[in-house]
Design a protein around this motif. Structure first.
Motif, PDB file in Angstrom:
ATOM      1  N   SER A 474       0.844  -1.198   0.000  1.00  0.00           N
ATOM      2  CA  SER A 474       0.000   0.000   0.000  1.00  0.00           C
ATOM      3  C   SER A 474       0.875   1.242   0.000  1.00  0.00           C
ATOM      4  O   SER A 474       1.067   1.897   1.026  1.00  0.00           O
ATOM      5  CB  SER A 474      -0.914  -0.003   1.231  1.00  0.00           C
ATOM      6  OG  SER A 474      -0.148  -0.120   2.407  1.00  0.00           O
ATOM      7  N   THR A 476       2.064   5.184  -1.198  1.00  0.00           N
ATOM      8  CA  THR A 476       1.370   6.463  -1.282  1.00  0.00           C
ATOM      9  C   THR A 476       2.100   7.346  -2.280  1.00  0.00           C
ATOM     10  O   THR A 476       3.197   7.037  -2.743  1.00  0.00           O
ATOM     11  CB  THR A 476       1.330   7.149   0.088  1.00  0.00           C
ATOM     12  OG1 THR A 476       2.679   7.315   0.558  1.00  0.00           O
ATOM     13  CG2 THR A 476       0.559   6.320   1.094  1.00  0.00           C
ATOM     14  N   ALA A 480       2.719   5.905  -6.689  1.00  0.00           N
ATOM     15  CA  ALA A 480       1.895   4.756  -6.322  1.00  0.00           C
ATOM     16  C   ALA A 480       0.617   4.723  -7.139  1.00  0.00           C
ATOM     17  O   ALA A 480       0.170   3.660  -7.570  1.00  0.00           O
ATOM     18  CB  ALA A 480       1.572   4.793  -4.830  1.00  0.00           C
ATOM     19  N   VAL A 481       0.010   5.884  -7.385  1.00  0.00           N
ATOM     20  CA  VAL A 481      -1.213   5.923  -8.191  1.00  0.00           C
ATOM     21  C   VAL A 481      -0.919   5.482  -9.619  1.00  0.00           C
ATOM     22  O   VAL A 481      -1.655   4.675 -10.207  1.00  0.00           O
ATOM     23  CB  VAL A 481      -1.817   7.343  -8.169  1.00  0.00           C
ATOM     24  CG1 VAL A 481      -3.002   7.434  -9.114  1.00  0.00           C
ATOM     25  CG2 VAL A 481      -2.235   7.724  -6.754  1.00  0.00           C
ATOM     26  N   PHE A 484      -0.318   1.769  -9.748  1.00  0.00           N
ATOM     27  CA  PHE A 484      -1.575   1.016  -9.619  1.00  0.00           C
ATOM     28  C   PHE A 484      -2.339   1.003 -10.939  1.00  0.00           C
ATOM     29  O   PHE A 484      -2.906  -0.026 -11.335  1.00  0.00           O
ATOM     30  CB  PHE A 484      -2.422   1.635  -8.516  1.00  0.00           C
ATOM     31  CG  PHE A 484      -3.828   1.132  -8.456  1.00  0.00           C
ATOM     32  CD1 PHE A 484      -4.103  -0.182  -8.140  1.00  0.00           C
ATOM     33  CD2 PHE A 484      -4.901   1.971  -8.733  1.00  0.00           C
ATOM     34  CE1 PHE A 484      -5.402  -0.660  -8.077  1.00  0.00           C
ATOM     35  CE2 PHE A 484      -6.194   1.514  -8.682  1.00  0.00           C
ATOM     36  CZ  PHE A 484      -6.449   0.197  -8.352  1.00  0.00           C
ATOM     37  N   GLY A 490      -4.771  -4.343  -6.558  1.00  0.00           N
ATOM     38  CA  GLY A 490      -4.596  -3.702  -5.264  1.00  0.00           C
ATOM     39  C   GLY A 490      -5.844  -3.897  -4.434  1.00  0.00           C
ATOM     40  O   GLY A 490      -6.746  -4.673  -4.775  1.00  0.00           O
ATOM     41  N   HIS A 494      -5.865   1.537  -2.733  1.00  0.00           N
ATOM     42  CA  HIS A 494      -5.433   1.882  -4.091  1.00  0.00           C
ATOM     43  C   HIS A 494      -6.600   2.418  -4.917  1.00  0.00           C
ATOM     44  O   HIS A 494      -6.454   3.423  -5.631  1.00  0.00           O
ATOM     45  CB  HIS A 494      -4.847   0.651  -4.780  1.00  0.00           C
ATOM     46  CG  HIS A 494      -3.653   0.073  -4.086  1.00  0.00           C
ATOM     47  ND1 HIS A 494      -3.769  -0.853  -3.082  1.00  0.00           N
ATOM     48  CD2 HIS A 494      -2.314   0.285  -4.258  1.00  0.00           C
ATOM     49  CE1 HIS A 494      -2.563  -1.201  -2.669  1.00  0.00           C
ATOM     50  NE2 HIS A 494      -1.665  -0.526  -3.346  1.00  0.00           N
TER      51      HIS A 494
END
Length: 792
Positions: A474, A476, A480-481, A484, A490, A494
């Motif tokens: 997980s 941030t 990370a976005v 994903f 996820g 997410h």
């Protein structure tokens, strides 16, 4: 019943027991009944083909062919040749169903609905495992090796179900495998020679041999093996309950995460520990509540609102006020034209759930609880600014609103005020351009903010190919976005973070809320919220309504009515009759609906009948099939338990009937002694057996004389050239009564309900019936010419 048939039946039972571990993963239990029927047809094919002498390779190949035909009939009957034979169209349908099943597995959380694709995968997997078990145990005579495919089936189910795969499923799978081992071991023992036990009474019972006496034979190995197997299974089931748990899961006794409460209490850190709540430990109850708003699964409990996305993390601005404003608290952005019901909910936190803020339904207008709390206006709840207070063991009352906007109100909502739009649409400068580009591509053609939000939600849930997986780290921040969106796997963090960030790139004010889904309704009307209800979801702002929840995480939570996509009605053709809007549209080869769409569609008798199919109980829908199945199952269990006693009683009546003869009477006498714990020994003469019975179980003079007379009469039947006709039944009845009178109450009850000799009685009866059938079907009985030298 021959040995191969017995082993095949045990293999069927073991496979079905292992398949039972899938029950927590799939809704309902009818699929297991159907799988059992298909598996029985597969096993029955092997039993029938093994009776005549055929090459060992023939039965498995025939079983595989029959399994394919069964799957064709059950799953793709419309595409089969003549509704039975698989052709190119049927195999193409198999491929589509398998693809749809894999898609459904990725979209649904356990327990998933038994869709056509999931049923095909389950039926095919169970039949494949059953074929391997049958091949190893029956054809290759290696029951121990058959445990490998059984273990594979159970491990897949238990690994996905996690704590939902309880001890009872392990007990069913383990018992089935033990039965398979015992049946196969019995067959091997029969081939090498049967071994009976010793005197049959414990040392502490009256009449047992003296301590110095040499035992007649060694201990009962077969009985000991059964006891060892049962003891091993019991230890495997009870050990996890007796041993301390190795992982604390949601417990944080060391305070390492910095969000835990005192004393190792359960807590929720929205950015660090949410994943642990979903994948570790048991589903511990953290909240219990009762509401007068009715059964409202969409009533989430918000713990914190994360409004800042600064390129490193989503966080809360902590707009805390030291003085709690008077009731009712104002609701941010809500207009009087939007329907809203006033509801009261009473919440009770678990003694080990400590949190500095109180989880409440949004929007709360008042929280009644003692203590010097601060007011978090961003999350609309109470918070302990100094950490002196917590939710631990606290009971509090929440007055809140159930806001019920219509899709039309959201679609026609005016633009948000400038300060709100400017603050809640901020994105970091380092946010990868692909996030905004993907959002624009997904929402192309949308006319307003609601349509763009629903398009984003539908893309995450259905069209984008995303997979729910709590094992993904997980992270941030903007990277990370973007990661994903590329990897497309996820869990709720997410999905919530990504949809909120993408909404901001579309100039829709957005934030992320963290808390709990609505929990599970109990029989007393309360709702229980567990640690596995921990959840994160995006909230988008619509002027006149306020913060509006959406649900982009596949298979999690519930989608509110305003966020459901509009259903497209088919355009009527020249020959197409007008469709009744209450009727369900006919099935089409288009992809199955998303979880939210499936949940929103009402279930009707017609839809249930369509989904049933072959063996899906479409016949007589007014019959309560669940009750019928439970009743039939209970009757079957009771019948199986009573079966040995019934067979034993029938044999006793036949052996003591007039004209049955001395051998039958002697067999009845020795079986009665066996039922009371005095096992027969194959090497003893009748006179030696009688002496041992009298030594183990003291009899009065009259019963001893009767026992001696029966033994001598049986010896005359065996060895005398012309034995006289005797009526031994009265002596046997007298000896049996004396044996029962000298036995204890437990022994008499065991002899009546579960007689030991029933095994031999049933075996003799079935062998006699099989011999009679073979005699009737032999060539001599059909009038064929007998071969030379037979004396015919």
């Amino acid at each position: 019943m021959d040995s191969r048939t017995r082993i095949a039946a045990a293999a069927w039972l073991a496979t079905l027991g292992a398949a039972g571990a899938l029950l927590p993963l799939i809704e309902g239990a009818d699929w297991l009944v159907q799988a059992g029927v298909l598996l029985a047809a597969q096993s029955g094919t092997g039993v029938l083909l093994r009776r005549p002498p055929v090459p060992a390779v023939v039965p498995p190949l025939a079983q595989a062919a029959v399994s394919l035909l069964l799957l064709t009939v059950v799953c793709v009957r419309e595409e089969a040749l003549g509704g039975l034979l698989p052709g190119p169209a049927a195999f193409d349908a198999f491929g589509r169903l398998l693809s749809a099943g894999a898609d459904d597995i990725g979209h649904y959380a356990a327990p998933a609905p038994a869709t056509d694709g999931i049923r095909l995968m389950v039926f095919g997997g169970v039949l494949l495992v059953g074929l391997l078990v049958d091949l190893l145990a029956v054809t290759l005579r290696s029951a121990a090796s058959a445990g490998l495919p059984l273990l594979a089936l159970y491990s897949v189910a238990a690994g996905v179900a996690q704590e939902e795969g309880g001890w009872q499923y392990f007990a069913c799978a383990g018992t089935g495998f033990l039965v398979l081992l015992l049946v196969e071991g019995r067959d091997r023992l029969t081939g090498w020679g049967r071994f009976f036990g010793g005197p049959g009474v414990p040392a502490w019972m009256p009449g047992a041999p003296p301590p110095g006496a040499a035992p007649a034979v060694a201990g009962p190995r077969v009985r000991a093996g059964r006891r060892i197997g049962a003891l091993t299974l019991g230890v495997a089931v009870l050990a996890p309950l007796l041993l301390p748990q190795l992982g604390s899961g949601l417990l944080d006794p060391e305070g390492e995460r910095g969000a835990g409460g005192p004393g190792g209490s359960t807590s929720l850190d929205p950015l660090v520990a949410l994943q642990d709540h979903l994948v570790r430990g048991e589903n511990r109850t953290v909240l219990t509540y009762r509401t007068d708003g009715g059964d409202t699964p969409s009533m989430y409990l918000r713990l914190a609102a994360l409004d800042e996305f600064n390129g490193t993390a989503w966080s809360s601005s902590r707009w805390w006020e030291a003085n709690v404003p008077p009731a009712p608290w104002p609701v941010f952005g809500l207009a009087s034209s939007v329907a809203a019901r006033e509801v009261t909910t009473r919440i009770s936190a678990a003694p080990d759930y400590a949190q500095p803020s109180l989880p409440v339904p949004y929007p709360a207008t008042w929280i009644e609880t003692p203590g010097d709390w601060s007011f978090d206006q961003g999350s609309q709840t109470l918070v302990s600014a100094d950490g002196e207070l917590s939710s631990q063991g606290r009971e509090y009352r929440v007055d809140h609103l159930l806001v019920e906007p219509t899709a039309e109100q959201l679609a026609n909502a005016p633009a948000a005020p400038g300060d709100i739009a400017e603050y809640y649409t901020r994105v970091p400068a380092e946010l990868p351009a692909e996030v905004g580009e993907t959002a624009a591509e997904v929402t192309a053609g949308s006319a307003n903010a609601l349509e763009r939000a629903v398009a984003l939600q539908r893309w995450f849930v259905r069209e984008g190919g995303f997979r729910y997986d709590t094992s993904v780290a997980s992270g941030t921040g903007p990277d990370a976005v973007a990661a994903f969106l590329r990897d497309r796997e996820g869990f709720c963090v997410h999905f919530a973070f990504a949809m909120a960030a993408m909404a901001r790139t579309l100039d829709i004010p957005a934030q992320v809320a963290v808390g709990f889904t609505g929990g599970v309704r109990q029989a007393d009307g309360t709702f229980q919220v567990g640690t596995h209800n921990a959840h994160a979801w995006p909230e988008l702002y619509f002027e006149g309504v306020g913060w509006v929840r959406f649900e982009p995480t596949p298979g999690q939570g519930s989608v509110p009515p305003y966020a459901l996509p509009e259903r497209q009605e088919p355009a009527p053709g020249p020959t197409q009759p007008e469709e009744d809007p209450t009727e369900r549209p006919s099935p089409s080869p288009s992809p199955s609906p998303s979880p939210s769409e499936r949940e929103a569609q009402p279930r009707t008798p017609e839809s249930d009948e369509d989904e049933g199919g072959f063996l899906g109980w479409p016949w007589f829908p007014w019959i309560p099939w669940t009750a019928v199945l439970w009743t039939a199952g209970g009757t079957l269990v009771l019948g199986l338990l009573a079966w040995p006693a019934v067979w034993r009683a029938r044999a006793r009546a036949a052996r003591l009937a007039p004209g049955a003869g001395v051998p039958a009477a002697w067999r009845e006498l020795t079986d009665t002694a066996w039922d009371l714990g005095i096992a027969p020994l194959g090497w003893e003469t009748p006179r030696q057996a009688a002496e041992r019975i009298m030594r183990v179980c003291p009899l009065d003079e009259e019963a001893s004389a009767a026992l001696t007379r029966v033994a001598l009469a049986f010896e005359e039947e065996l060895y005398a050239p012309d034995p006289p006709a005797r009526a031994a039944a009265p002596d046997v009845i007298a000896v049996s009564a004396a044996l029962r009178a000298s036995a204890g109450r437990r022994q008499r009850l065991r002899a009546r309900l579960l007689p030991r000799s029933a095994v031999r009685v049933i075996h003799e009866s079935l062998s006699g019936a099989s011999s009679t059938a073979r005699t009737r079907l032999s060539p001599a009985r059909r009038g064929a010419t007998a071969p030379p030298g037979t004396g015919a």
